[in-house]
Design a protein around this motif. Structure first.
Motif, PDB file in Angstrom:
ATOM      1  N   LEU A 260      -4.726 -14.702  -7.130  1.00 59.75           N
ATOM      2  CA  LEU A 260      -4.907 -13.801  -5.988  1.00 59.75           C
ATOM      3  C   LEU A 260      -5.073 -14.576  -4.691  1.00 59.75           C
ATOM      4  CD1 LEU A 260      -7.405 -11.159  -7.459  1.00 59.75           C
ATOM      5  CD2 LEU A 260      -4.893 -11.127  -7.506  1.00 59.75           C
ATOM      6  N   THR A 261      -4.582 -13.985  -3.619  1.00 62.31           N
ATOM      7  CA  THR A 261      -4.837 -14.496  -2.282  1.00 62.31           C
ATOM      8  C   THR A 261      -6.254 -14.083  -1.876  1.00 62.31           C
ATOM      9  OG1 THR A 261      -4.072 -12.508  -1.154  1.00 62.31           O
ATOM     10  CG2 THR A 261      -2.399 -14.148  -1.739  1.00 62.31           C
ATOM     11  N   PRO A 262      -6.788 -14.640  -0.766  1.00 62.58           N
ATOM     12  CA  PRO A 262      -8.120 -14.228  -0.308  1.00 62.58           C
ATOM     13  C   PRO A 262      -8.238 -12.738  -0.018  1.00 62.58           C
ATOM     14  CG  PRO A 262      -7.498 -16.294   0.717  1.00 62.58           C
ATOM     15  CD  PRO A 262      -6.292 -15.812  -0.019  1.00 62.58           C
ATOM     16  N   THR A 263      -7.107 -12.072   0.255  1.00 62.72           N
ATOM     17  CA  THR A 263      -7.145 -10.638   0.544  1.00 62.72           C
ATOM     18  C   THR A 263      -6.935  -9.780  -0.698  1.00 62.72           C
ATOM     19  OG1 THR A 263      -4.782 -10.641   1.113  1.00 62.72           O
ATOM     20  CG2 THR A 263      -6.374 -10.987   2.919  1.00 62.72           C
ATOM     21  N   GLY A 264      -6.813 -10.418  -1.869  1.00 66.13           N
ATOM     22  CA  GLY A 264      -6.694  -9.659  -3.107  1.00 66.13           C
ATOM     23  C   GLY A 264      -5.283  -9.315  -3.525  1.00 66.13           C
ATOM     24  N   GLU A 265      -4.286  -9.910  -2.867  1.00 64.93           N
ATOM     25  CA  GLU A 265      -2.902  -9.706  -3.289  1.00 64.93           C
ATOM     26  C   GLU A 265      -2.516 -10.770  -4.315  1.00 64.93           C
ATOM     27  OE1 GLU A 265      -0.981  -7.188  -2.168  1.00 64.93           O
ATOM     28  OE2 GLU A 265      -2.665  -6.478  -0.961  1.00 64.93           O
ATOM     29  N   VAL A 266      -1.566 -10.434  -5.189  1.00 63.28           N
ATOM     30  CA  VAL A 266      -1.082 -11.427  -6.142  1.00 63.28           C
ATOM     31  C   VAL A 266      -0.185 -12.416  -5.411  1.00 63.28           C
ATOM     32  CG1 VAL A 266       0.302 -11.818  -8.200  1.00 63.28           C
ATOM     33  CG2 VAL A 266      -1.280  -9.899  -8.127  1.00 63.28           C
ATOM     34  N   ASP A 267      -0.505 -13.693  -5.535  1.00 66.08           N
ATOM     35  CA  ASP A 267       0.235 -14.769  -4.879  1.00 66.08           C
ATOM     36  C   ASP A 267       1.381 -15.193  -5.791  1.00 66.08           C
ATOM     37  OD1 ASP A 267       1.163 -17.218  -3.853  1.00 66.08           O
ATOM     38  OD2 ASP A 267      -0.802 -17.716  -3.030  1.00 66.08           O
ATOM     39  N   ASN A 268       2.580 -14.734  -5.487  1.00 61.55           N
ATOM     40  CA  ASN A 268       3.733 -14.963  -6.347  1.00 61.55           C
ATOM     41  C   ASN A 268       3.960 -16.443  -6.614  1.00 61.55           C
ATOM     42  OD1 ASN A 268       6.508 -13.418  -7.285  1.00 61.55           O
ATOM     43  ND2 ASN A 268       6.924 -15.486  -6.637  1.00 61.55           N
ATOM     44  N   ASP A 269       4.068 -17.257  -5.561  1.00 59.11           N
ATOM     45  CA  ASP A 269       4.505 -18.643  -5.744  1.00 59.11           C
ATOM     46  C   ASP A 269       3.424 -19.510  -6.393  1.00 59.11           C
ATOM     47  OD1 ASP A 269       6.701 -17.596  -4.537  1.00 59.11           O
ATOM     48  OD2 ASP A 269       6.690 -18.913  -2.796  1.00 59.11           O
ATOM     49  N   ALA A 270       2.172 -19.264  -6.045  1.00 60.81           N
ATOM     50  CA  ALA A 270       1.097 -20.001  -6.710  1.00 60.81           C
ATOM     51  C   ALA A 270       1.037 -19.635  -8.189  1.00 60.81           C
ATOM     52  CB  ALA A 270      -0.240 -19.705  -6.035  1.00 60.81           C
ATOM     53  N   THR A 271       1.348 -18.402  -8.509  1.00 59.38           N
ATOM     54  CA  THR A 271       1.353 -17.957  -9.904  1.00 59.38           C
ATOM     55  C   THR A 271       2.441 -18.656 -10.710  1.00 59.38           C
ATOM     56  OG1 THR A 271       0.425 -15.802  -9.303  1.00 59.38           O
ATOM     57  CG2 THR A 271       1.598 -15.934 -11.394  1.00 59.38           C
TER      58      THR A 271
ATOM     59  N   ASP B 153      -3.622  -1.597  -8.986  1.00 62.35           N
ATOM     60  CA  ASP B 153      -2.705  -1.453 -10.119  1.00 62.35           C
ATOM     61  C   ASP B 153      -1.621  -2.512  -9.996  1.00 62.35           C
ATOM     62  OD1 ASP B 153      -0.803  -0.546  -8.229  1.00 62.35           O
ATOM     63  OD2 ASP B 153      -1.415   1.538  -8.530  1.00 62.35           O
ATOM     64  N   ARG B 154      -0.549  -2.356 -10.793  1.00 58.49           N
ATOM     65  CA  ARG B 154       0.491  -3.389 -10.839  1.00 58.49           C
ATOM     66  C   ARG B 154       1.803  -2.917 -10.237  1.00 58.49           C
ATOM     67  NH1 ARG B 154      -1.642  -4.626 -16.733  1.00 58.49           N
ATOM     68  NH2 ARG B 154      -3.308  -6.078 -16.180  1.00 58.49           N
ATOM     69  N   THR B 155       1.751  -1.848  -9.464  1.00 53.07           N
ATOM     70  CA  THR B 155       2.993  -1.327  -8.887  1.00 53.07           C
ATOM     71  C   THR B 155       3.601  -2.280  -7.872  1.00 53.07           C
ATOM     72  OG1 THR B 155       1.701  -0.097  -7.240  1.00 53.07           O
ATOM     73  CG2 THR B 155       2.355   1.087  -9.236  1.00 53.07           C
ATOM     74  N   GLY B 156       2.811  -3.224  -7.371  1.00 47.53           N
ATOM     75  CA  GLY B 156       3.351  -4.181  -6.414  1.00 47.53           C
ATOM     76  C   GLY B 156       4.275  -5.197  -7.036  1.00 47.53           C
ATOM     77  N   TYR B 157       4.231  -5.351  -8.364  1.00 47.41           N
ATOM     78  CA  TYR B 157       5.136  -6.307  -8.998  1.00 47.41           C
ATOM     79  C   TYR B 157       5.915  -5.723 -10.176  1.00 47.41           C
ATOM     80  CZ  TYR B 157       0.451  -7.376 -11.049  1.00 47.41           C
ATOM     81  OH  TYR B 157      -0.809  -7.318 -11.584  1.00 47.41           O
ATOM     82  N   GLN B 158       5.421  -4.664 -10.798  1.00 48.35           N
ATOM     83  CA  GLN B 158       6.235  -3.986 -11.805  1.00 48.35           C
ATOM     84  C   GLN B 158       7.143  -2.954 -11.127  1.00 48.35           C
ATOM     85  OE1 GLN B 158       3.456  -2.468 -14.715  1.00 48.35           O
ATOM     86  NE2 GLN B 158       2.955  -4.502 -15.476  1.00 48.35           N
ATOM     87  N   GLN B 159       8.199  -2.541 -11.828  1.00 47.71           N
ATOM     88  CA  GLN B 159       9.257  -1.763 -11.197  1.00 47.71           C
ATOM     89  C   GLN B 159       8.969  -0.265 -11.154  1.00 47.71           C
ATOM     90  OE1 GLN B 159      12.037  -4.706 -13.543  1.00 47.71           O
ATOM     91  NE2 GLN B 159      13.261  -3.046 -12.700  1.00 47.71           N
ATOM     92  N   ASP B 160       9.626   0.398 -10.222  1.00 47.03           N
ATOM     93  CA  ASP B 160       9.520   1.836 -10.039  1.00 47.03           C
ATOM     94  C   ASP B 160      10.325   2.543 -11.131  1.00 47.03           C
ATOM     95  OD1 ASP B 160       9.681   4.497  -9.233  1.00 47.03           O
ATOM     96  OD2 ASP B 160       9.928   4.008  -7.111  1.00 47.03           O
ATOM     97  N   PRO B 161       9.705   3.452 -11.909  1.00 46.80           N
ATOM     98  CA  PRO B 161      10.445   4.153 -12.956  1.00 46.80           C
ATOM     99  C   PRO B 161      11.672   4.916 -12.463  1.00 46.80           C
ATOM    100  CG  PRO B 161       8.092   4.447 -13.287  1.00 46.80           C
ATOM    101  CD  PRO B 161       8.259   3.769 -11.949  1.00 46.80           C
ATOM    102  N   ALA B 162      11.768   5.160 -11.170  1.00 39.91           N
ATOM    103  CA  ALA B 162      12.911   5.897 -10.639  1.00 39.91           C
ATOM    104  C   ALA B 162      14.162   5.045 -10.507  1.00 39.91           C
ATOM    105  CB  ALA B 162      12.552   6.482  -9.259  1.00 39.91           C
ATOM    106  N   ASN B 163      14.045   3.718 -10.622  1.00 39.50           N
ATOM    107  CA  ASN B 163      15.150   2.823 -10.255  1.00 39.50           C
ATOM    108  C   ASN B 163      15.864   2.229 -11.461  1.00 39.50           C
ATOM    109  OD1 ASN B 163      14.345   3.341  -7.672  1.00 39.50           O
ATOM    110  ND2 ASN B 163      13.514   1.303  -7.276  1.00 39.50           N
ATOM    111  N   VAL B 164      17.200   2.186 -11.355  1.00 44.02           N
ATOM    112  CA  VAL B 164      18.035   1.544 -12.366  1.00 44.02           C
ATOM    113  C   VAL B 164      18.769   0.351 -11.771  1.00 44.02           C
ATOM    114  CG1 VAL B 164      19.958   1.829 -13.969  1.00 44.02           C
ATOM    115  CG2 VAL B 164      18.329   3.688 -13.660  1.00 44.02           C
TER     116      VAL B 164
END
Length: 327
Positions: free
Chosen positions: A136-147, A220-231
């Protein structure tokens, strides 16, 4: 055709079980099945998962016994999920050589050799104190590149413990490329990657979060998992993962996304897997317990649906039982 009776009678080939088997267009084999298994550190006996009847958090010993049963039934692979005794912000236990999954992999490599394919989930949600799939970043977001750096380290640790296939499931951009590069640098060029290329932010994961003890502590994990509406987005994710070095790709969940399984299978030239997730399992078990569905028929029908849609491999909590039925 006469005035009264049809000449063409498709029902002729449906008259007996033997005839139906003879002309079946889709077949499920035991070796098509992959059994997800949970192994927990610090427990003395298997711990039942209340929302998934028949599924347990294993001890190392009970995991070894259940893995042997799966191999003897003809199951094709095992996917391990680890639950450490202690968690921290970085998920340090995930790449600890003495971590629970690494210990379990060494156990199963000794016990089973090449009798079954050993796979391990590669993520951080089971290991972090906050329950998210990355740092996580200091603001609580998932840090993609550090991960990505953490994922690379976990992949090497699992490979050193004997894993044959790693399954990155965190949906970080670039995760497959980072893992492939790390494995190759460490000399593990033969370790394959089963990419969770299509993973939706789904309501069907609820029981899994009990089993893996990995629910997010906030958000939740909607910021990195996909939207069920999208193909189209999913097809793009698949292309990116294959370009980065994925040897196999997965669609998760399964039953609500059979159209996506079919589209992915039509598009790619690598093996396609589908994950029959915890909520799908729990729904059938609950309905069967109430006598609303025929349990065994429902199990085999859903597995057939995955194969019919184009999945070559199916992750299912019924893998051992289904393999016995199929044999």
């Amino acid at each position: 055709m006469s005035a009264r009776f049809p000449v063409v009678r498709p029902r002729r080939l449906r008259r007996t079980p033997a005839l139906r088997r003879l002309v079946a267009e889709t077949r499920v084999r035991p070796e098509d099945l992959i059994l997800p298994m949970f192994v927990k550190e610090g427990i003395g006996e298997p711990n039942p998962v209340s929302s998934m009847p028949g599924v347990v958090q294993h001890t190392r010993d009970s995991l070894r016994a259940a893995a042997k049963e799966a191999a003897e039934a003809g199951v094709g692979g095992l996917m391990l999920f680890g639950i450490p005794e202690f968690k921290d912000e970085r998920g340090s236990a995930a790449d600890d050589p003495g971590g629970i999954v690494q210990q379990a992999l060494r156990d199963l490599t000794t016990d089973l050799g090449d009798d079954i394919v050993l796979m391990a989930d590669l993520c951080l949600d089971e290991y972090t104190s906050h329950g998210h799939c990355g740092l996580l970043t200091p603001t609580g977001e998932v840090d993609n590149d550090a991960t990505l750096e953490r994922y690379a380290a976990i992949a090497v640790a699992q490979a050193a413990a004997g894993v044959q296939v790693v399954g990155p499931s965190g949906m970080m951009d670039g995760q497959v490329g980072a893992i492939r590069a790390a494995l190759d640098r460490a000399g593990y060029t033969d370790v394959a990657i089963l990419a969770y290329a299509v993973k939706y932010a789904s309501a069907f994961y609820g029981p899994f979060r009990e089993a893996a003890e990995g629910a997010p502590r906030f958000g939740d994990r909607t910021g990195y998992q996909q939207d069920p509406a999208n193909v189209r987005e999913s097809l793009r994710e698949v292309e990116l993962d294959i370009a980065e070095g994925a040897d196999m790709v997965m669609v998760k969940p399964g039953l609500a996304y059979l159209d996506v399984v079919a589209k992915v299978a039509e598009q790619v030239r690598v093996p396609v897997s589908a994950y029959q997730v915890s909520g799908e399992y729990a729904m059938v078990e609950a309905a069967a317990e109430r006598g609303w569905v025929d349990r065994e028929r429902a199990i085999l029908e859903t597995l057939t649906a995955f194969r019919r849609a184009g999945a070559g491999q199916i992750l299912t909590y019924w893998a051992t039982e289904a393999a016995r039925m199929l044999r």
